[in-house]
Design a protein around this motif. Structure first.
Motif, PDB file in Angstrom:
ATOM      1  N   ALA A 163     -11.711   6.106   7.445  1.00 14.50           N
ATOM      2  CA  ALA A 163     -11.875   7.405   6.793  1.00 14.50           C
ATOM      3  C   ALA A 163     -11.455   7.357   5.333  1.00 14.50           C
ATOM      4  O   ALA A 163     -12.027   8.044   4.487  1.00 14.50           O
ATOM      5  CB  ALA A 163     -11.074   8.470   7.549  1.00 14.50           C
ATOM      6  N   ASP A 164     -10.443   6.542   5.030  1.00 15.00           N
ATOM      7  CA  ASP A 164      -9.960   6.439   3.653  1.00 15.00           C
ATOM      8  C   ASP A 164      -9.215   5.120   3.489  1.00 15.00           C
ATOM      9  O   ASP A 164      -9.049   4.346   4.440  1.00 15.00           O
ATOM     10  CB  ASP A 164      -9.066   7.630   3.294  1.00 15.00           C
ATOM     11  N   ASN A 165      -8.757   4.866   2.272  1.00 11.10           N
ATOM     12  CA  ASN A 165      -8.086   3.590   1.994  1.00 11.10           C
ATOM     13  C   ASN A 165      -6.749   3.457   2.708  1.00 11.10           C
ATOM     14  O   ASN A 165      -6.327   2.344   3.045  1.00 11.10           O
ATOM     15  CB  ASN A 165      -7.893   3.432   0.485  1.00 11.10           C
ATOM     16  N   GLN A 166      -6.071   4.570   2.939  1.00 10.99           N
ATOM     17  CA  GLN A 166      -4.799   4.490   3.653  1.00 10.99           C
ATOM     18  C   GLN A 166      -5.009   4.000   5.082  1.00 10.99           C
ATOM     19  O   GLN A 166      -4.218   3.211   5.599  1.00 10.99           O
ATOM     20  CB  GLN A 166      -4.107   5.853   3.667  1.00 10.99           C
ATOM     21  N   GLU A 167      -6.079   4.436   5.718  1.00 13.78           N
ATOM     22  CA  GLU A 167      -6.363   3.954   7.074  1.00 13.78           C
ATOM     23  C   GLU A 167      -6.655   2.457   7.062  1.00 13.78           C
ATOM     24  O   GLU A 167      -6.267   1.736   7.992  1.00 13.78           O
ATOM     25  CB  GLU A 167      -7.536   4.715   7.692  1.00 13.78           C
ATOM     26  N   VAL A 168      -7.336   1.969   6.035  1.00  9.51           N
ATOM     27  CA  VAL A 168      -7.574   0.529   5.916  1.00  9.51           C
ATOM     28  C   VAL A 168      -6.243  -0.209   5.917  1.00  9.51           C
ATOM     29  O   VAL A 168      -6.057  -1.198   6.645  1.00  9.51           O
ATOM     30  CB  VAL A 168      -8.354   0.208   4.617  1.00  9.51           C
ATOM     31  N   VAL A 169      -5.302   0.244   5.105  1.00  5.50           N
ATOM     32  CA  VAL A 169      -3.986  -0.385   5.025  1.00  5.50           C
ATOM     33  C   VAL A 169      -3.268  -0.303   6.369  1.00  5.50           C
ATOM     34  O   VAL A 169      -2.696  -1.293   6.846  1.00  5.50           O
ATOM     35  CB  VAL A 169      -3.149   0.280   3.916  1.00  5.50           C
ATOM     36  N   ASP A 170      -3.285   0.861   6.987  1.00  5.49           N
ATOM     37  CA  ASP A 170      -2.529   1.073   8.214  1.00  5.49           C
ATOM     38  C   ASP A 170      -3.019   0.193   9.367  1.00  5.49           C
ATOM     39  O   ASP A 170      -2.243  -0.159  10.264  1.00  5.49           O
ATOM     40  CB  ASP A 170      -2.619   2.541   8.632  1.00  5.49           C
ATOM     41  N   ARG A 171      -4.292  -0.188   9.356  1.00  5.72           N
ATOM     42  CA  ARG A 171      -4.863  -0.926  10.482  1.00  5.72           C
ATOM     43  C   ARG A 171      -4.991  -2.430  10.217  1.00  5.72           C
ATOM     44  O   ARG A 171      -5.528  -3.153  11.044  1.00  5.72           O
ATOM     45  CB  ARG A 171      -6.230  -0.333  10.836  1.00  5.72           C
ATOM     46  N   SER A 172      -4.480  -2.895   9.085  1.00  5.07           N
ATOM     47  CA  SER A 172      -4.718  -4.283   8.687  1.00  5.07           C
ATOM     48  C   SER A 172      -3.419  -5.049   8.469  1.00  5.07           C
ATOM     49  O   SER A 172      -2.398  -4.479   8.099  1.00  5.07           O
ATOM     50  CB  SER A 172      -5.538  -4.323   7.392  1.00  5.07           C
TER      51      SER A 172
END
Length: 254
Positions: free
Chosen positions: A54-63
Motif C-alpha cells: 500500500a505504501d513504502n512503510q509497508e515495504v519496509v515492515d515486510r522486508s
C-alpha cells in the motif's frame, strides 16, 4: 534471506525481480512499493510471491532487505518519515546519493550498501559493484550475475561514472547505421549487420585471458581498415574529450 523490498519500481527494479524469478529454484518474497504502479502490478501478476504494498512503510515492515531505487531528486519525498529498525539492510541504487546523505534522510543506524546493478541482471549476466562488501547483499547480486565489492565510495563513484557511457555506445552504433543508410543501404539491412557485428564483439569480451588493449590489437591488421578508423577518429583529442566528460560526471557524482 526470506524477503526483499523495492522502493521505486523502474527499469532496474523490474530487472532485479525478473532475475530473481527467472533463475529457477527458491527465491525470496518480493514486496514492491506502489511507486511505479503499472510496473509493480504487472510484476505481481506475472510472478508468484511478488506483492504490491500500500505504501513504502509497508515495504519496509515486510522486508529484511530494502532496495531503494527512486530517482535521486525524489528520494527525500519518497523516504521521508519511514521508520525502520537498525537490523534492516538497506541497498542504495541511487547514483550520486552518498551513504552519509542517505543515512541523514533515514535517520537510523541500519547498514547501508551502495550498488550498481544493470538491466542485464534480469538474465543473471551482469556484474554488480557494491560498497562496502556485505554478505547478504553480495550474495543477492552474486546470483544475479556476479558481484564486485569495492572498499570506498571514491572507487564506487568511478564505476558509477563508467555506467554513464552505455547510451553513448548505442548512439555510436546508430550513427554507423545512419552512415550506411546515407550511402544507399536499406535501413533494416544496415541495422541487422551492425547488430550482428557488435554482438560478435561482445562475445569476445568473455575471453578474460586477454586485456582490452590486446583484444583491440588482435582485431587489427597493420595499416588495415580497423587501425585506420581507430587512429583517425579515436585520436588523442577524442580520447581526451571522453576522459574530460567522465571527469565532469565524476565530480557531480561525488
Amino acid at each position: 534471506m526470506q524477503s526483499i523490498g523495492i522502493i521505486g519500481v523502474g527499469e532496474i527494479g523490474r530487472a532485479i525481480v525478473e532475475g530473481l524469478r527467472n533463475g529457477g529454484g527458491a527465491s525470496p518474497d518480493v514486496f514492491l512499493s506502489p511507486r511505479g504502479a503499472r510496473t509493480a502490478a504487472e510484476l505481481s501478476e506475472r510472478f508468484e510471491g511478488v506483492h504490491v504494498c500500500a505504501d513504502n512503510q509497508e515495504v519496509v515492515d515486510r522486508s529484511e532487505v530494502v532496495i531503494i531505487a527512486v530517482r535521486r531528486q525524489d528520494h527525500h519525498e519518497a523516504l521521508a518519515g519511514l521508520k525502520m529498525d537498525d537490523d534492516m539492510t538497506v541497498v542504495n541504487l541511487m547514483a550520486g546519493i552518498a551513504t552519509d546523505d542517505l543515512r541523514r534522510t533515514l535517520a537510523n543506524g541500519a547498514p547501508i550498501v551502495r550498488a550498481i546493478p544493470l538491466p542485464a541482471v534480469r538474465e543473471r549476466r551482469s556484474v554488480t559493484v557494491t560498497c562496502p562488501s556485505h554478505p547478504v547483499v553480495d550474495s543477492l547480486f552474486e546470483q544475479l550475475g556476479g558481484v564486485l565489492p569495492v572498499a570506498d565510495e571514491g572507487a564506487f563513484n568511478v564505476f558509477s561514472a563508467l555506467t554513464g557511457t552505455l547510451t553513448a555506445h548505442y548512439a555510436y552504433l546508430a550513427t554507423l547505421t545512419s552512415w550506411a543508410t546515407g550511402h544507399g543501404i536499406a535501413p533494416d539491412a544496415a541495422d541487422r549487420y551492425v547488430r550482428g557485428l557488435f554482438q560478435n564483439v561482445g562475445r569476445s569480451l568473455s575471453d578474460e585471458t586477454r586485456p582490452l588493449y590486446q583484444l583491440a590489437a588482435d582485431h587489427e591488421t597493420p595499416k588495415g581498415n580497423n587501425e585506420r578508423i581507430r587512429t583517425t577518429w579515436f585520436d588523442p583529442a577524442n580520447t581526451a574529450a571522453l576522459k574530460k566528460a567522465l571527469d565532469g560526471l565524476l565530480v557531480d557524482l561525488q
